[in-house]
Design a protein around this motif. Structure first.
Motif, mmCIF file in Angstrom:
data_model
loop_
_atom_site.group_PDB
_atom_site.id
_atom_site.type_symbol
_atom_site.label_atom_id
_atom_site.label_comp_id
_atom_site.label_asym_id
_atom_site.label_seq_id
_atom_site.Cartn_x
_atom_site.Cartn_y
_atom_site.Cartn_z
ATOM 1 N N TRP A 16 0.842 -1.206 0.000
ATOM 2 C CA TRP A 16 0.000 0.000 0.000
ATOM 3 C C TRP A 16 0.879 1.259 0.000
ATOM 4 O O TRP A 16 0.624 2.195 -0.759
ATOM 5 C CB TRP A 16 -0.930 0.006 1.215
ATOM 6 C CG TRP A 16 -1.555 1.354 1.424
ATOM 7 C CD1 TRP A 16 -2.417 2.008 0.572
ATOM 8 C CD2 TRP A 16 -1.334 2.232 2.530
ATOM 9 N NE1 TRP A 16 -2.744 3.242 1.094
ATOM 10 C CE2 TRP A 16 -2.096 3.402 2.296
ATOM 11 C CE3 TRP A 16 -0.584 2.137 3.696
ATOM 12 C CZ2 TRP A 16 -2.120 4.472 3.185
ATOM 13 C CZ3 TRP A 16 -0.605 3.200 4.586
ATOM 14 C CH2 TRP A 16 -1.359 4.350 4.330
ATOM 15 N N SER A 73 2.184 2.036 -3.337
ATOM 16 C CA SER A 73 1.231 2.667 -4.253
ATOM 17 C C SER A 73 1.214 4.184 -4.122
ATOM 18 O O SER A 73 0.735 4.885 -5.022
ATOM 19 C CB SER A 73 -0.177 2.108 -4.009
ATOM 20 O OG SER A 73 -0.744 2.624 -2.810
ATOM 21 N N ASN A 119 -3.066 7.601 -6.393
ATOM 22 C CA ASN A 119 -3.697 7.376 -7.700
ATOM 23 C C ASN A 119 -4.603 8.544 -8.059
ATOM 24 O O ASN A 119 -5.150 9.200 -7.223
ATOM 25 C CB ASN A 119 -4.503 6.078 -7.660
ATOM 26 C CG ASN A 119 -3.622 4.877 -7.365
ATOM 27 O OD1 ASN A 119 -2.486 4.809 -7.835
ATOM 28 N ND2 ASN A 119 -4.135 3.940 -6.563
#
Length: 294
Positions: A84, A87, A294
């Motif tokens: 995570w 990311s 993102n």
């Protein structure tokens, strides 16, 4: 090893104590593991998970898996959290630390050594030695909070070549952490793993981290749930109150529902927003660039 040579498929492993593990047992246990966990640790390490798209200005983060100081929840509370963080453009380091076979101060020795290694090699990993954080879940949260409060405790072996490097993390993220060694809120398994069955009040006080908020503890993000039946939610409240009273930047999120150990793999219901809240906190406090994610 140059950062460009690191791979998520075969992550680099850094031996914490290549010169010899301090206090090594005469007959150390043989390390064991299954698809979820690691236990019987005698060779502490950092496993490096570099971000596939490293973000300039992102922190470097050490991840401490939980497991009550008896096992390490390696897949769930270690690798899952690391990926995570990846990311978000963050390079993560999952800490394999010693457990109940050694007890205190071995885990604290290992985590202090870990942050000193990461800080000393920050350039190699594309990071900044002044932006190194620590994350921990459950008993791993106790270890992370131990680093945040006991970073100046002298537990390094004599002659440690990295002993002069600061062990204070720049921030900490605590997931449903174990904090106190005192009744009625203690997680007895963690206390047993650290202190054994016989211990003094002085030893209990030292590792009751709500009592150790002195000096300059780093900013903290804390998340827990009221339904946790393994680690009493009061642990999170205790460290939050102690940090707040000391003037430390602290954010606490308590969700009504959710069992212990949700981390990044059990996110149904409102508690699932904790990932977005943590990311927002990192950006707001300036530890993570605003373009991350993102």
């Amino acid at each position: 090893m140059p950062l460009s040579n690191l791979s998520l498929n075969a992550p680099a492993i850094i031996d914490l104590w290549p010169e010899g593990v301090p206090g090594q047992l005469a007959n150390p246990p043989v390390e064991q593991r299954d698809e979820h966990s690691i236990w019987a640790v005698s060779t502490p390490t950092l496993t490096v998970y570099p971000a596939s798209k490293p973000l300039k200005g992102a922190p470097l983060m050490i991840v401490c898996p939980g497991g009550g100081y008896h096992k390490l929840s390696w897949q769930h509370g270690g690798i899952g959290v690391a990926k995570w963080l990846n990311s978000l453009g963050i390079t993560a380091f999952v800490l394999k630390y010693r457990l109940f076979e050694y007890g205190h101060p071995a885990p604290l020795q290992d985590v202090q050594r870990a942050i000193r290694i990461v800080r000393s090699r920050a350039d190699q990993f594309g990071g900044d030695s002044n932006n190194v954080g620590i994350s921990g879940a459950s008993a791993g949260g106790h270890l992370a909070a131990s680093l945040g409060t006991l970073y100046d405790l002298k537990v390094a072996p004599a002659g440690d070549t990295l002993g002069g490097i600061s062990a204070r993390p720049d921030f900490m993220m605590l997931l449903y952490p174990v904090i106190t060694m005192d009744e009625p809120n203690v997680h007895t398994g963690s206390r047993l793993g650290l202190l054994g069955e016989e211990f003094t009040q002085e030893q209990s006080d030292l590792l009751s981290l709500e009592k150790q908020v002195t000096g300059e503890p780093p900013p903290a993000f804390i998340v827990a749930t009221n339904q946790d039946e393994i680690v009493d939610v009061e642990n999170s409240v205790l460290i939050y109150q102690a940090l707040k009273e000391a003037g430390v930047v602290t954010e606490l999120h308590l969700f009504e529902e959710g069992n212990h150990g949700f981390a990044v793999n059990n996110l149904e219901g409102p508690k699932g927003v904790w990932l977005a809240l943590a990311e927002a906190w990192l950006k707001h406090r300036g530890f993570l660039p605003k373009e991350a994610g993102n």
